[in-house]
Design a protein around this motif. Structure first.
Motif, PDB file in Angstrom:
ATOM      1  N   UNK A   1     -17.527  93.185  75.473  1.00 14.83           N
ATOM      2  CA  UNK A   1     -16.973  94.245  76.482  1.00 14.83           C
ATOM      3  C   UNK A   1     -17.948  95.514  76.302  1.00 14.83           C
ATOM      4  N   UNK A   2     -18.435  96.029  77.419  1.00  8.81           N
ATOM      5  CA  UNK A   2     -19.351  96.956  77.546  1.00  8.81           C
ATOM      6  C   UNK A   2     -19.058  98.190  78.008  1.00  8.81           C
TER       7      UNK A   2
ATOM      8  N   UNK B   1     -17.481  94.674  81.860  1.00  9.73           N
ATOM      9  CA  UNK B   1     -17.869  95.986  81.771  1.00  9.73           C
ATOM     10  C   UNK B   1     -17.191  96.802  82.780  1.00  9.73           C
ATOM     11  N   UNK B   2     -17.215  98.008  82.431  1.00  6.10           N
ATOM     12  CA  UNK B   2     -16.827  99.279  83.605  1.00  6.10           C
ATOM     13  C   UNK B   2     -18.166  99.851  84.009  1.00  6.10           C
TER      14      UNK B   2
ATOM     15  N   UNK C   1     -11.975  90.127  73.302  1.00 10.26           N
ATOM     16  CA  UNK C   1     -13.305  89.964  73.389  1.00 10.26           C
ATOM     17  C   UNK C   1     -13.771  89.852  71.818  1.00 10.26           C
ATOM     18  N   UNK C   2     -15.009  89.297  71.894  1.00  7.42           N
ATOM     19  CA  UNK C   2     -15.438  89.280  70.340  1.00  7.42           C
ATOM     20  C   UNK C   2     -16.247  90.591  69.891  1.00  7.42           C
TER      21      UNK C   2
ATOM     22  N   UNK D   1     -10.955  93.946  70.797  1.00  8.12           N
ATOM     23  CA  UNK D   1     -12.288  93.459  70.313  1.00  8.12           C
ATOM     24  C   UNK D   1     -12.083  93.184  68.763  1.00  8.12           C
ATOM     25  N   UNK D   2     -12.572  91.918  68.588  1.00 11.05           N
ATOM     26  CA  UNK D   2     -12.531  91.563  67.083  1.00 11.05           C
ATOM     27  C   UNK D   2     -13.340  92.606  66.003  1.00 11.05           C
ATOM     28  N   UNK D   3     -14.645  92.801  66.694  1.00  7.41           N
ATOM     29  CA  UNK D   3     -15.664  93.926  66.064  1.00  7.41           C
ATOM     30  C   UNK D   3     -15.895  95.046  67.317  1.00  7.41           C
TER      31      UNK D   3
END
Length: 256
Positions: free
Chosen positions: A101-102, A124-125, A169-170, A203-205
């Motif tokens: 995710x960005x 992404x947004x 998300x990762x 997210x995980x990270x």
């Protein structure tokens, strides 16, 4: 001829804003030497930028407005070599098959450029992030909806937040305008910060990518507290004492 003159003036304005993004302040004489124009021309340019509320005129030069956010096009060339190195290193750490995710940002864009050819899924947004993969069939891209912020090319608001609330998300990969031990990850715009909240929550990270000039700064809108940050990819000019404090706080700091 008028169109050519206007285009040249626009290029000068972009260069002035880019230099201010790097330095914070600059003199008329320095700009005259850099742009290869007269000091009178520089003064006219600075007056026009000041009238557009893009710079603050000072005695003998100009400075950034306190707390102001420059347009994406003006920030992209600031510390470009560092951003490219950060982008290459961050991309090399992302495993094939990852769901990323960005947010937007000039350093995030460099990660995306280096990520081309790797089989990942990008959510992404940021419109310009998505466009980086227009000719990369191996990369699946999901773009949120939302209201468009022309200054950063990001989509914000409830539609963007709701889209992100429905994914896992990762990695949340975020660009930042400031990072401090006490206040965490910050940016200029509250609407963008809300979208980043959703990225971080799903997210995980959480990875931040930023050159050394963003470290130690605090901007108005909080994206996430420091304890949410898993990894920071920055450049070798990052202050060693600040890096040590981040590592003591449990952040994996990678120097590009």
């Amino acid at each position: 001829m008028l169109e050519t003159r206007n285009m040249i003036k626009a290029e000068r304005h972009d260069t002035i804003l880019s230099e201010l993004a790097k330095r914070g302040a600059i003199s008329v004489q320095e700009l005259s030497n850099l742009l290869h124009v007269s000091e009178a021309t520089v003064r006219r340019d600075l007056t026009e930028l000041d009238e557009r509320s893009l710079v603050q005129r000072t005695h003998g030069g100009a400075a950034l407005l306190e707390g102001d956010e420059l347009p994406f096009s003006s920030k992209i060339t600031a510390h470009l070599a560092e951003k490219r190195r950060i982008g290459a290193v961050a991309a090399s750490l992302i495993l094939p098959g990852s769901v990323i995710g960005c947010s937007g940002g000039t350093t995030v864009i460099q990660v995306m450029k280096a990520l081309k050819g790797k089989a990942v899924r990008v959510i992404t947004n940021a419109v310009n992030v998505a466009m980086e993969f227009a000719h990369s069939p191996e990369t699946e891209v999901l773009v949120t909806g939302g209201f468009f912020r022309g200054r950063t090319y990001e989509l914000v608001g409830r539609v963007a937040e709701r889209t992100l609330n429905e994914v896992n998300l990762d990695i949340a990969l975020v660009g930042i305008d400031g990072l401090s031990i006490e206040r965490g990850l910050t940016t200029y715009n509250q609407a963008e910060a809300y979208v980043s909240h959703e990225l971080v929550a799903r997210a995980r990270e959480v990875w931040a990518v930023a050159d050394y000039s963003k470290l130690g700064l605090v901007k108005p809108a909080v994206m996430a507290p420091l304890e949410k940050l898993t990894r920071l990819v920055t450049d070798a000019s990052a202050p060693s004492d600040f890096v040590a404090r981040l590592r003591d706080a449990g952040v994996d700091v990678v120097l590009a």
